[in-house]
Design a protein around this motif. Sequence first.
Motif, short mmCIF file in Angstrom:
data_model
loop_
_atom_site.label_atom_id
_atom_site.label_comp_id
_atom_site.label_asym_id
_atom_site.label_seq_id
_atom_site.Cartn_x
_atom_site.Cartn_y
_atom_site.Cartn_z
N CYS A 46 28.61 51.56 -57.84
CA CYS A 46 28.36 52.86 -58.44
C CYS A 46 26.93 53.30 -58.10
O CYS A 46 26.12 52.50 -57.65
CB CYS A 46 28.60 52.81 -59.95
SG CYS A 46 27.47 51.75 -60.87
N LYS A 47 26.63 54.56 -58.32
CA LYS A 47 25.31 55.08 -57.95
C LYS A 47 24.18 54.40 -58.71
O LYS A 47 23.11 54.16 -58.16
CB LYS A 47 25.25 56.59 -58.18
CG LYS A 47 25.93 57.38 -57.10
CD LYS A 47 25.68 58.86 -57.29
CE LYS A 47 26.30 59.65 -56.16
NZ LYS A 47 26.05 61.08 -56.31
N ALA A 48 24.42 54.07 -59.99
CA ALA A 48 23.36 53.43 -60.78
C ALA A 48 23.04 52.05 -60.21
O ALA A 48 21.87 51.69 -60.05
CB ALA A 48 23.79 53.32 -62.23
N CYS A 49 24.06 51.26 -59.91
CA CYS A 49 23.82 49.92 -59.35
C CYS A 49 23.20 50.02 -57.96
O CYS A 49 22.35 49.21 -57.60
CB CYS A 49 25.13 49.14 -59.28
SG CYS A 49 25.79 48.68 -60.90
N TYR A 50 23.62 51.01 -57.20
CA TYR A 50 23.05 51.21 -55.87
C TYR A 50 21.56 51.52 -55.95
O TYR A 50 20.76 50.95 -55.21
CB TYR A 50 23.80 52.34 -55.15
CG TYR A 50 23.22 52.70 -53.81
CD1 TYR A 50 23.47 51.91 -52.69
CD2 TYR A 50 22.42 53.83 -53.66
CE1 TYR A 50 22.95 52.24 -51.46
CE2 TYR A 50 21.89 54.17 -52.43
CZ TYR A 50 22.16 53.37 -51.34
OH TYR A 50 21.62 53.70 -50.12
N MET A 51 21.18 52.39 -56.88
CA MET A 51 19.76 52.76 -57.02
C MET A 51 18.94 51.59 -57.55
O MET A 51 17.81 51.38 -57.12
CB MET A 51 19.62 53.96 -57.96
CG MET A 51 20.22 55.23 -57.39
SD MET A 51 19.56 55.69 -55.78
CE MET A 51 17.96 56.26 -56.23
#
Length: 70
Positions: A46-51
């Motif tokens: 997900c975007k949060a984990c990616y960031m």
Amino acid sequence: MRIFTKRQYNPDYDTVEKQCTDCGEWWPDDKEFFPTTGHGKTANQCKACYMIRRRGAGNYPSKAVARGMT
């Protein structure tokens, strides 16, 4: 080792959901929650984990902050 993501249909919202390979949470399988790859598909994180992974955990105190939930 290849990690396969899980997908499921959510009839309440009429969407297909995808499970993040990092946090294990289910999110709608679209560009709002998952970054896109160069092939036009959504990524496995997900975007949060990616960031968090890209910028380091020191920049975000929690995933809720990274998602803008607080």
